[in-house]
Scaffold this active site. Structure first.
Site, PDB file in Angstrom:
ATOM      1  CG  HIS A 164      -0.297  -0.192   2.511  1.00  0.00           C
ATOM      2  ND1 HIS A 164       0.107  -1.446   2.940  1.00  0.00           N
ATOM      3  CD2 HIS A 164       0.036   0.673   3.495  1.00  0.00           C
ATOM      4  CE1 HIS A 164       0.657  -1.330   4.136  1.00  0.00           C
ATOM      5  NE2 HIS A 164       0.642  -0.055   4.493  1.00  0.00           N
ATOM      6  CG  HIS A 169       0.525   5.392   4.062  1.00  0.00           C
ATOM      7  ND1 HIS A 169      -0.402   5.293   5.073  1.00  0.00           N
ATOM      8  CD2 HIS A 169       1.326   4.292   4.182  1.00  0.00           C
ATOM      9  CE1 HIS A 169      -0.181   4.188   5.771  1.00  0.00           C
ATOM     10  NE2 HIS A 169       0.864   3.571   5.251  1.00  0.00           N
TER      11      HIS A 169
END
Ligand code: DGP
Length: 133
Positions: A99, A101
């Site tokens: 992931h 951010h």
């Protein structure tokens, strides 16, 4: 990956504030936002970290990070953005599904997401360069 929280979000087993989705990538608001508009951009396939993720998926994630940064700039009036990825336990990754951010930044927002440690004088830069090339 049955026990992966982000796979559950992809499959709809956990709700999220979804902002973007295509065949490769999904983006949604982070459940623990550190700034107004803190977003996570993830691949729909389960890849643990940047080392495992195919180039075409990373390219798409990068473009989606930019798209969402622009939306935050235009709609939330953010004046900057930090785009962060942790790959590996020693890099402080906590959810082991890749992931990125997207952290919108605002004037005097009080956040500090940058390096402030002294440079490590014992690191021989020439030696590191010789190993890397
Ligand atoms: P990292 O430390 O880079 O692995 O960050 C993991 C992030 O994932 C952290 O900011 C919180 C977020 N997160 C964990 N579980 C959930 C969830 O169920 N929903 C959402 N939206 N975010 C989550």
């Amino acid at each position: 990956m049955d026990d992966c929280v982000f796979c559950k979000i992809i499959k709809g087993g956990i709700n999220s504030y979804s902002l973007y989705e295509d065949d490769l990538v999904k983006a949604f608001l982070d459940v623990n936002p550190v700034s107004k508009g803190h977003i996570l951009v993830i691949p729909k396939e389960h890849y643990e970290n940047i080392f495992e993720t195919p180039d075409n998926v990373l390219e798409k994630i990068s473009l989606v990070c930019k798209k969402l940064s622009l939306i935050c700039r235009d709609k939330l009036k953010s004046t900057g953005v930090n785009i962060l990825n942790a790959s590996g336990k020693d890099a402080q990754q906590s959810v082991f599904h890749l992931h990125y951010h997207v952290v919108p930044r605002y004037e005097k927002d009080g956040l500090d997401l940058w390096f402030h440690q002294e440079a490590k004088g014992e690191i021989d830069i020439q030696n590191v360069y010789d190993i890397l090339v």
